[in-house]
Design a protein around this motif. Structure first.
Motif, PDB file in Angstrom:
ATOM      1  N   SER A 221      57.438   9.346 -19.243  1.00 37.10           N
ATOM      2  CA  SER A 221      57.188   8.777 -20.574  1.00 37.10           C
ATOM      3  C   SER A 221      56.251   7.569 -20.553  1.00 37.10           C
TER       4      SER A 221
ATOM      5  N   ASP B 155      71.496   8.228 -16.119  1.00 36.85           N
ATOM      6  CA  ASP B 155      71.010   9.395 -16.883  1.00 36.85           C
ATOM      7  C   ASP B 155      71.925  10.598 -16.616  1.00 36.85           C
TER       8      ASP B 155
ATOM      9  N   ASP C 250      77.315   5.139 -22.106  1.00 35.93           N
ATOM     10  CA  ASP C 250      76.692   3.991 -21.430  1.00 35.93           C
ATOM     11  C   ASP C 250      77.392   2.673 -21.769  1.00 35.93           C
TER      12      ASP C 250
ATOM     13  N   ILE D 281      64.809   5.705 -25.093  1.00 31.92           N
ATOM     14  CA  ILE D 281      65.022   6.300 -26.413  1.00 31.92           C
ATOM     15  C   ILE D 281      66.398   6.947 -26.549  1.00 31.92           C
ATOM     16  N   SER D 282      66.953   7.422 -25.430  1.00 31.56           N
ATOM     17  CA  SER D 282      68.214   8.167 -25.528  1.00 31.56           C
ATOM     18  C   SER D 282      69.347   7.326 -26.066  1.00 31.56           C
TER      19      SER D 282
ATOM     20  N   TYR E 215      58.076  15.717 -21.641  1.00 29.21           N
ATOM     21  CA  TYR E 215      57.228  16.481 -20.724  1.00 29.21           C
ATOM     22  C   TYR E 215      56.086  15.553 -20.318  1.00 29.21           C
TER      23      TYR E 215
ATOM     24  N   TYR F 117      52.803  16.670 -22.570  1.00 33.77           N
ATOM     25  CA  TYR F 117      52.857  16.820 -24.028  1.00 33.77           C
ATOM     26  C   TYR F 117      53.356  15.524 -24.621  1.00 33.77           C
TER      27      TYR F 117
HETATM   28  N1  LIG Z   1      54.389  12.404 -21.867  1.00 30.46           N
HETATM   29  C1  LIG Z   1      55.025  11.831 -22.896  1.00 30.46           C
HETATM   30  N2  LIG Z   1      55.219  10.503 -22.905  1.00 30.46           N
HETATM   31  C2  LIG Z   1      55.871   9.928 -23.953  1.00 30.46           C
HETATM   32  C3  LIG Z   1      56.300  10.676 -25.079  1.00 30.46           C
HETATM   33  C4  LIG Z   1      56.082  12.096 -25.037  1.00 30.46           C
HETATM   34  O1  LIG Z   1      56.466  12.840 -25.960  1.00 30.46           O
HETATM   35  N3  LIG Z   1      55.445  12.631 -23.942  1.00 30.46           N
HETATM   36  N4  LIG Z   1      56.913  10.057 -26.145  1.00 30.46           N
HETATM   37  C5  LIG Z   1      56.787   8.596 -26.247  1.00 30.46           C
HETATM   38  C6  LIG Z   1      57.830   8.048 -27.128  1.00 30.46           C
HETATM   39  S1  LIG Z   1      57.533   7.910 -28.788  1.00 30.46           S
HETATM   40  C7  LIG Z   1      58.989   7.550 -26.641  1.00 30.46           C
HETATM   41  S2  LIG Z   1      60.159   6.963 -27.707  1.00 30.46           S
HETATM   42  C8  LIG Z   1      59.195   7.402 -25.193  1.00 30.46           C
HETATM   43  C9  LIG Z   1      60.587   7.792 -24.707  1.00 30.46           C
HETATM   44  O2  LIG Z   1      60.642   7.556 -23.340  1.00 30.46           O
HETATM   45  P1  LIG Z   1      62.013   7.392 -22.578  1.00 30.46           P
HETATM   46  O3  LIG Z   1      62.819   6.361 -23.284  1.00 30.46           O
HETATM   47  O4  LIG Z   1      61.715   7.207 -21.138  1.00 30.46           O
HETATM   48  O5  LIG Z   1      62.702   8.806 -22.896  1.00 30.46           O
HETATM   49  P2  LIG Z   1      62.776  10.178 -22.058  1.00 30.46           P
HETATM   50  O6  LIG Z   1      61.617  10.369 -21.186  1.00 30.46           O
HETATM   51  O7  LIG Z   1      63.124  11.228 -23.050  1.00 30.46           O
HETATM   52  O8  LIG Z   1      64.008   9.938 -21.123  1.00 30.46           O
HETATM   53  C10 LIG Z   1      65.263   9.760 -21.678  1.00 30.46           C
HETATM   54  C11 LIG Z   1      66.306  10.167 -20.671  1.00 30.46           C
HETATM   55  O9  LIG Z   1      67.595   9.820 -21.180  1.00 30.46           O
HETATM   56  C12 LIG Z   1      68.515  10.798 -20.800  1.00 30.46           C
HETATM   57  N5  LIG Z   1      69.687  10.714 -21.681  1.00 30.46           N
HETATM   58  C13 LIG Z   1      70.044  11.492 -22.730  1.00 30.46           C
HETATM   59  N6  LIG Z   1      71.164  11.003 -23.312  1.00 30.46           N
HETATM   60  C14 LIG Z   1      71.531   9.903 -22.606  1.00 30.46           C
HETATM   61  C15 LIG Z   1      72.602   8.948 -22.715  1.00 30.46           C
HETATM   62  O10 LIG Z   1      73.437   8.973 -23.611  1.00 30.46           O
HETATM   63  N7  LIG Z   1      72.647   7.968 -21.770  1.00 30.46           N
HETATM   64  C16 LIG Z   1      71.726   7.868 -20.773  1.00 30.46           C
HETATM   65  N8  LIG Z   1      71.855   6.868 -19.903  1.00 30.46           N
HETATM   66  N9  LIG Z   1      70.707   8.746 -20.653  1.00 30.46           N
HETATM   67  C17 LIG Z   1      70.603   9.724 -21.571  1.00 30.46           C
HETATM   68  C18 LIG Z   1      67.744  12.082 -20.877  1.00 30.46           C
HETATM   69  O11 LIG Z   1      68.333  13.021 -20.005  1.00 30.46           O
HETATM   70  C19 LIG Z   1      66.333  11.658 -20.440  1.00 30.46           C
HETATM   71  O12 LIG Z   1      66.110  11.917 -19.080  1.00 30.46           O
HETATM   72  O13 LIG Z   1      58.256   8.205 -24.480  1.00 30.46           O
HETATM   73  C20 LIG Z   1      56.924   7.960 -24.884  1.00 30.46           C
HETATM   74  N10 LIG Z   1      56.076   8.580 -23.907  1.00 30.46           N
END
Ligand SMILES: Nc1nc2c(c(=O)[nH]1)N[C@H]1C(S)=C(S)[C@@H](COP(=O)(O)OP(=O)(O)OC[C@H]3O[C@@H](n4cnc5c(=O)[nH]c(N)nc54)[C@H](O)[C@@H]3O)O[C@H]1N2
Ligand SMILES: Nc1nc2c(c(=O)[nH]1)N[C@H]1C(S)=C(S)[C@@H](COP(=O)(O)OP(=O)(O)OC[C@H]3O[C@@H](n4cnc5c(=O)[nH]c(N)nc54)[C@H](O)[C@@H]3O)O[C@H]1N2
Ligand SMILES: [Mo]
Length: 605
Positions: free
Chosen positions: A93, A115, A136, A211-212, A493, A496
Motif C-alpha cells: 500500500s 494482521d 486489536d 485502514i483495516s 494489490y 491496482y
Molecule cells: N497498490 C495500492 N496501494 C494503495 C491502495 C490501493 O488500492 N492499491 N489504496 C490506498 C489507500 S486509499 C489506502 S486507505 C491504503 C491502505 O493501506 P493499508 O492501511 O496498508 O491497508 P491494506 O494494504 O489493505 O492492509 C490492511 C491489512 O489489514 C489486515 N486486517 C484486516 N482486518 C484487520 C483487523 O481487524 N486487525 C488487523 N490488525 N488487521 C486487519 C488485512 O488482512 C490487510 O493485510 O493503501 C493505499 N495504497
C-alpha cells in the motif's frame, strides 16, 4: 456545461440549493483539487460535500484529535527503534513507508506486524502477531496493562500532561493475558514478546494503524487505545515516535468560515456529528438514503469527480439504485466506470499530468508543485471545470475569480513567501518549517481539557464511552452456523489502486482475475481447490469468483479474503451500511458473516 448549470438551477428552485451535492474520490487527493469542489458547492449554497473520507482516513484522524488534538499521517519510521503495523501492509500500500522501514531495520530497528493475514510486510517482520479481525483493541489493552503494572511507562508525561489516567489504568487491569488470549487467540508468550519489543524501543516506538482498523464497528476506539499506548511508550511528539508535523503555511480555499451553511442540515451531521465537526465532511453512506427519498432533506443532484462509489462504497446495489434515481448526475473520470454508467453527463477529466498543483509532504514538512505537461482538446482540469460552472451560476462566480490554476497556486502560496516559480526550481521540495518535537511542553494540547485525554468528555456527553473501550467483533467463524465464515475485504494489490488500472493490460497480468482467498482446511471441507468457481454469499448479496487456496499459516482458518475494485466481482455487493461505527459512521468492511460453495451447489439451493 449550459445544460448542467440549468439542471442545477432547476434543483435549487424546486428543492433548495442543499439538494445538490459534490463528491470527490481518492484519485484527486485530499488537497487543493478536493478544495475546489468544497468551495463550489458552498458557493452554490449547499453544505453537502462528500468524499472518500466517509470510508478512509477521517476516523483515524478523529481518533487522534480526540486523544491529543493532532494528526500524524505517518510516524517517524526513520528514527524509530520499534515499529508496529496494526492492520496495514505497507509493502503493497505504501512502498515509501516500506523503504523507510527497510532503512530503519538496517540500523537495528525491529518491526511488529499485527494482521489476520501473513502479508508481504508480515513475512519480513521480527514478530508477526496473527489475530482475527476486530480484536486489536483487546491486544492493545493487554499491552497497556503490562506497561502500567510493570511501571515501564512514561510516568513523567502521564503525570504532567494527561487526563483520566486512573480510569484508564483501572480498565486496563481487566485485560489479563488469559482474557486477551481468549479474545484474540494470541498466546500469552507472544503478547509478552510484543510488549518486550515495545518496551525496549521506548521512547522511539512508531505505532502505525492502517485502514483495516477503520473499517469495523469499534473503529474509533481501537485507534484511540493505540494512540494511548503511544503515550505510555513516551513516544508522543518525539523523534522516532508519533512526531506531529506542522501544516504548510498556505491559504484555505474552503468557505466554511466565510459562508457557514451548518443550518442547512449537512447530510449525516445529526447521526455522526464528529465527521462534520472535525473534517467538514458529509456522510457519503447516509447520502444514499437521501437520494432514495428515505429521509428528510432530499439529495437530487450530484457532481462526482475522481471516485467510483459503485465499486468502493458499502452496499453497492443500494449505491447503484441511489445514483440511478438522481435528477442530475455528473461524473468526471478518465474511463466509463460502473459509476459513470449511471450518469447523465460523463466529462473527460484531466489526469495528474494535465494539472499543476501544490503538494506537501507533512512528515518532512516539504512543499512542492507539479507541472502540467499535457494538454488535450476538450479535457478540462478540475479548476477550470468548477470555475466554468460557477460562472454560469450567477453569484457563484464571485468565488472563482482566478483565471487558471497557476493563479490559484499563487494566491494559495502568498502567506508562505514563495512563488510557484520558486517551488518549480526546487523539485526536491521546499522545507516550509523546521521540525520541532514535544510541542506540548510550551503550549497546551488542542483538546477540550488542554491535556492528552485518556478519557473523552466530548464522547461522554452524548452518551458514548469516555474510555476507548473494547467491543468484541460483530462476527466470528461458526463451523455449524448459517454463516460459517468471516469475510475480510480490500487487502491492497500492489499494482491496482482501488478500482483503477485493471484496464492496463501489462498490469492486469499481475492479478488477472478476482479470487477469494481461503485457508487450506476450509477449502478441503468445501471440497474446492485453486481455480474452482465458487459463489460467496452474505446477508447483502452474492458474487461469483475463483478460489485461491492460501498456504497454511497465511490466513486464519474460518476467514476468507476478497480484494475490492473488480467490475466482474464487486465485493461491495457483499458489504452493507448497517453496524456503522457509532461516532464516525464508518462501515464494516473487514468482519462480515459469509458462506461459500461451488457455484453449482448454491444455484441448486
Ligand atoms: N497498490 C495500492 N496501494 C494503495 C491502495 C490501493 O488500492 N492499491 N489504496 C490506498 C489507500 S486509499 C489506502 S486507505 C491504503 C491502505 O493501506 P493499508 O492501511 O496498508 O491497508 P491494506 O494494504 O489493505 O492492509 C490492511 C491489512 O489489514 C489486515 N486486517 C484486516 N482486518 C484487520 C483487523 O481487524 N486487525 C488487523 N490488525 N488487521 C486487519 C488485512 O488482512 C490487510 O493485510 O493503501 C493505499 N495504497
Ligand atoms: N470493500 C472495500 N471497499 C473499499 C475499501 C476496502 O478496503 N474494502 N477501501 C476503501 C478506501 S480506503 C478508499 S480510499 C475508497 C476509494 O474509493 P474511490 O475514491 O471511489 O476509488 P477509485 O476506485 O480509485 O476511484 C477513482 C476514480 O477516479 C478516476 N480517476 C483517476 N485519475 C483521475 C483524475 O486525475 N481525475 C479524475 N477526475 N478522475 C480520475 C479513476 O478512473 C477511478 O474511476 O475505497 C474504499 N472501498
Ligand atoms: Mo483509503
Amino acid at each position: 456545461m449550459e445544460e448542467i448549470a440549468a439542471a442545477a438551477e432547476r434543483i435549487r428552485d424546486e428543492h433548495g440549493a442543499a439538494a445538490l451535492g459534490a463528491w470527490t474520490g481518492e484519485a484527486i487527493g485530499f488537497q487543493q483539487q478536493e478544495a475546489y469542489a468544497r468551495r463550489f458547492i458552498h458557493a452554490f449554497g449547499s453544505p453537502n460535500y462528500f468524499s472518500a473520507e466517509s470510508v478512509c482516513f477521517a476516523s483515524r484522524y478523529i481518533a487522534h484529535c480526540l486523544v491529543h488534538g493532532y494528526y500524524n499521517a505517518r510516524p517517524d519510521f526513520e528514527n524509530a527503534k520499534t515499529i508496529v503495523f496494526w492492520g496495514a501492509n505497507p509493502d503493497h500500500s505504501h512502498p515509501p513507508y516500506a523503504w523507510a522501514i527497510q532503512r530503519a531495520r538496517k540500523r537495528g530497528a525491529r518491526v511488529i506486524v499485527v494482521d489476520p493475514r501473513r502479508t508481504a510486510a508480515a513475512k519480513k517482520a521480527d514478530l508477526f502477531v496473527q489475530l482475527p479481525p476486530g480484536v486489536d483493541a483487546a491486544l492493545a489493552w493487554g499491552l497497556a496493562r503490562r506497561f502500567i503494572e510493570t511501571g515501564a511507562y512514561d510516568t513523567g508525561f502521564v503525570e504532567s500532561y494527561t487526563l483520566g489516567f486512573p480510569a484508564f489504568a483501572a480498565y486496563a487491569r481487566r485485560f489479563t493475558s488469559e482474557r486477551v488470549e481468549r479474545e484474540t487467540g494470541v498466546p500469552a508468550e507472544r503478547q509478552d514478546h510484543m510488549a518486550r519489543l515495545m518496551m525496549e524501543g521506548q521512547p522511539r516506538v512508531a505505532n502505525y494503524t492502517g485502514i483495516s482498523l477503520e473499517h469495523q464497528p469499534n473503529a474509533l476506539n481501537t485507534v484511540r487505545v493505540i494512540a494511548c499506548l503511544t503515550a505510555l511508550c513516551g513516544a508522543v511528539d518525539r523523534r522516532g515516535g508519533d512526531a506531529w508535523p506542522l501544516p504548510p503555511p498556505i491559504r484555505d480555499l474552503s468557505l466554511y468560515e466565510a459562508l457557514p451553511l451548518d443550518h442547512l442540515h449537512p447530510i449525516g451531521r445529526n447521526r455522526f456529528p464528529a465527521l462534520y465537526e472535525f473534517r467538514k465532511q458529509c456522510h457519503g453512506i447516509s447520502a444514499m438514503d437521501h437520494m432514495l427519498g428515505k429521509r428528510e432533506h432530499p439529495l437530487r443532484g450530484l457532481i462526482l469527480t475522481g471516485a467510483n462509489p459503485v465499486l468502493t462504497n458499502p452496499d453497492a446495489a443500494k449505491v447503484s439504485r441511489a445514483l440511478g434515481s438522481l435528477d442530475l448526475f455528473v461524473v468526471r473520470d478518465l474511463f466509463l466506470t460502473q459509476t459513470a454508467k449511471h450518469a447523465h453527463y460523463v466529462l473527460p477529466a484531466a489526469s495528474f499530468l494535465e494539472r499543476s498543483e501544490l503538494h506537501h509532504h507533512a512528515h518532512r514538512q516539504l512543499m512542492g508543485i507539479t507541472t502540467k505537461i499535457l494538454d488535450f482538446p476538450g479535457v478540462t482540469d478540475e479548476y477550470t471545470f468548477w470555475r466554468d460552472l460557477a460562472h454560469r451560476l450567477g453569484r457563484c462566480a464571485d468565488y472563482f475569480p482566478w483565471k487558471d490554476e497557476e493563479e490559484v497556486n499563487r494566491w494559495l502560496l502568498a502567506p508562505s513567501g514563495v512563488s510557484p516559480g520558486e517551488l518549480r526550481a526546487r523539485p526536491e521540495g521546499h522545507t516550509y518549517a523546521p521540525r520541532k518535537y514535544r510541542k506540548y511542553e510550551t503550549r497546551p494540547f488542542p483538546t477540550p481539557s488542554g491535556k492528552f485525554e485518556f478519557v473523552s468528555r466530548y464522547l461522554k456527553d452524548p452518551g458514548h464511552s469516555e474510555l476507548p473501550e473494547y467491543v468484541p467483533p460483530p462476527a466470528r467463524p461458526h463451523a455449524d452456523g448459517d454463516w460459517p465464515l468471516v469475510l475480510i475485504t480490500g487487502g491492497r494489490y500492489p499494482l491496482y489502486y482501488h478500482s483503477r488500472f485493471r484496464n492496463i493490460k501489462r498490469l492486469r497480468r499481475s492479478a488477472p482475475r478476482p479470487t477469494v482467498d481461503i485457508h487450506p482446511r476450509d477449502a478441503a471441507a468445501l471440497e474446492v481447490t485453486d481455480g474452482d468457481a465458487v459463489r460467496v454469499k452474505t446477508r447483502s448479496g452474492s458474487i461469483d469468483l475463483e478460489v485461491h487456496v492460501e498456504e497454511e499459516g497465511d490466513l486464519l482458518p474460518g476467514f476468507i479474503h476478497i480484494g475490492h475494485g473488480w467490475d466482474e466481482a464487486n465485493v461491495n455487493l457483499l458489504t452493507d451500511d448497517l453496524g456503522l461505527d457509532p461516532v464516525t459512521g464508518y462501515p464494516n468492511m473487514k468482519i462480515i458473516p459469509a458462506k461459500m460453495g461451488k457455484t453449482g451447489a448454491y444455484i441448486k439451493r
